[in-house]
Design a protein around this motif. Structure first.
Motif, PDB file in Angstrom:
ATOM      1  N   GLN A 108      -0.198  -4.615 -10.024  1.00 19.22           N
ATOM      2  CA  GLN A 108      -0.312  -3.258 -10.567  1.00 19.22           C
ATOM      3  C   GLN A 108       0.512  -3.196 -11.841  1.00 19.22           C
ATOM      4  O   GLN A 108       1.438  -3.988 -12.020  1.00 19.22           O
ATOM      5  CB  GLN A 108       0.224  -2.230  -9.568  1.00 19.22           C
ATOM      6  CG  GLN A 108      -0.536  -2.180  -8.277  1.00 19.22           C
ATOM      7  CD  GLN A 108       0.073  -1.175  -7.293  1.00 19.22           C
ATOM      8  OE1 GLN A 108       0.883  -0.330  -7.653  1.00 19.22           O
ATOM      9  NE2 GLN A 108      -0.326  -1.289  -6.046  1.00 19.22           N
ATOM     10  N   PHE A 118       7.457  -2.221  -2.334  1.00 21.15           N
ATOM     11  CA  PHE A 118       6.092  -2.675  -2.575  1.00 21.15           C
ATOM     12  C   PHE A 118       6.174  -3.783  -3.611  1.00 21.15           C
ATOM     13  O   PHE A 118       6.870  -3.650  -4.626  1.00 21.15           O
ATOM     14  CB  PHE A 118       5.216  -1.540  -3.100  1.00 21.15           C
ATOM     15  CG  PHE A 118       4.930  -0.466  -2.094  1.00 21.15           C
ATOM     16  CD1 PHE A 118       4.323  -0.760  -0.883  1.00 21.15           C
ATOM     17  CD2 PHE A 118       5.265   0.850  -2.357  1.00 21.15           C
ATOM     18  CE1 PHE A 118       4.055   0.233   0.052  1.00 21.15           C
ATOM     19  CE2 PHE A 118       5.001   1.850  -1.444  1.00 21.15           C
ATOM     20  CZ  PHE A 118       4.388   1.545  -0.241  1.00 21.15           C
ATOM     21  N   VAL A 166       1.105  -5.422  -2.138  1.00 17.51           N
ATOM     22  CA  VAL A 166       0.057  -4.455  -2.481  1.00 17.51           C
ATOM     23  C   VAL A 166      -0.836  -4.930  -3.625  1.00 17.51           C
ATOM     24  O   VAL A 166      -1.715  -4.203  -4.061  1.00 17.51           O
ATOM     25  CB  VAL A 166       0.667  -3.076  -2.829  1.00 17.51           C
ATOM     26  CG1 VAL A 166       1.341  -2.466  -1.614  1.00 17.51           C
ATOM     27  CG2 VAL A 166       1.615  -3.161  -4.008  1.00 17.51           C
ATOM     28  N   PHE A 183       6.250  -5.225   1.242  1.00 15.58           N
ATOM     29  CA  PHE A 183       4.841  -4.964   1.497  1.00 15.58           C
ATOM     30  C   PHE A 183       4.050  -5.387   0.273  1.00 15.58           C
ATOM     31  O   PHE A 183       4.205  -4.818  -0.812  1.00 15.58           O
ATOM     32  CB  PHE A 183       4.593  -3.473   1.771  1.00 15.58           C
ATOM     33  CG  PHE A 183       4.973  -3.041   3.153  1.00 15.58           C
ATOM     34  CD1 PHE A 183       4.004  -2.644   4.065  1.00 15.58           C
ATOM     35  CD2 PHE A 183       6.306  -3.020   3.553  1.00 15.58           C
ATOM     36  CE1 PHE A 183       4.357  -2.240   5.354  1.00 15.58           C
ATOM     37  CE2 PHE A 183       6.668  -2.616   4.830  1.00 15.58           C
ATOM     38  CZ  PHE A 183       5.689  -2.234   5.729  1.00 15.58           C
ATOM     39  N   ALA A 207      -0.483  -5.363   7.582  1.00 22.77           N
ATOM     40  CA  ALA A 207       0.071  -4.584   6.470  1.00 22.77           C
ATOM     41  C   ALA A 207       0.509  -5.477   5.310  1.00 22.77           C
ATOM     42  O   ALA A 207       1.059  -4.984   4.330  1.00 22.77           O
ATOM     43  CB  ALA A 207       1.260  -3.758   6.958  1.00 22.77           C
ATOM     44  N   ASN A 208       0.263  -6.791   5.428  1.00 24.80           N
ATOM     45  CA  ASN A 208       0.716  -7.762   4.430  1.00 24.80           C
ATOM     46  C   ASN A 208       2.213  -7.555   4.158  1.00 24.80           C
ATOM     47  O   ASN A 208       2.645  -7.386   3.017  1.00 24.80           O
ATOM     48  CB  ASN A 208      -0.090  -7.653   3.129  1.00 24.80           C
ATOM     49  CG  ASN A 208       0.111  -8.861   2.233  1.00 24.80           C
ATOM     50  OD1 ASN A 208       0.383  -9.967   2.695  1.00 24.80           O
ATOM     51  ND2 ASN A 208      -0.005  -8.645   0.929  1.00 24.80           N
TER      52      ASN A 208
END
Length: 169
Positions: free
Chosen positions: A64, A14, A61, A59, A40-41
């Motif tokens: 974060q 990710f 996301v 992926f 799903a990028n």
């Protein structure tokens, strides 16, 4: 009964920014995007000398907070090179990208370490010829790497093809 796996086929990470990570792995490893999944990028990348469909999946996301070092989860991935000369070149490439974080000798393997743009740590490693493991057959120390001395000793010696190819069923 155990699972009769023959190797780890690919890894999936990710990442915060998919395109930034794709660009990093293209520059660091010469990977090419083999497939994309826009819903799903995601992007699936292959190493230049790989016969695999894809070696790395990414992926996106979004941003974060980073996972604290030492917390539960993946520690790092290890990419193997064929020669100690390629390991030396990897160290230079990673330094040029600002990704290099360190190096060490693990006896039977010699390693350089780096982090991708999201802080995912990875190792690029070279393995000694199998018949020279000696005292390191059942050991994996963490010692200082003298890469110059290792290149002087092992330059031109390829070992990736010596991996166990026993895939009997």
């Amino acid at each position: 009964m155990t699972i009769n796996a023959v190797r780890l086929n690919h890894a999936v990470l990710f990442v915060a920014d998919l395109e930034r990570s794709v660009a990093f792995y293209e520059k660091a490893f010469g990977m090419t995007v083999m497939a994309r999944e826009p819903r799903a990028n995601a992007a699936f990348l292959r190493l230049p000398r790989s016969g695999n469909h894809h070696d790395l999946g990414l992926f996106g996301v979004g941003a974060q907070p980073p996972r604290p070092r030492g917390s539960i989860g993946l520690y790092h991935l290890a990419w193997q090179v064929d020669t100690i000369d390629e390991l030396e070149q990897a160290r230079l490439t990673l330094a040029e990208l600002g990704a290099f974080t360190g190096e060490s000798s693990h006896g039977a393997t010699k390693s350089v370490y780096a982090a991708d743009p999201d802080g995912n740590e990875f190792e690029v490693m070279w393995m000694l010829p199998r018949d020279t493991w000696g005292e390191f057959e059942n050991a994996a120390p963490v010692e200082r790497l003298d890469l110059g001395a290792e290149v002087a000793r092992w330059s031109g010696v390829g070992t990736a093809a010596d991996l166990n190819q026993d895939v009997t069923r």
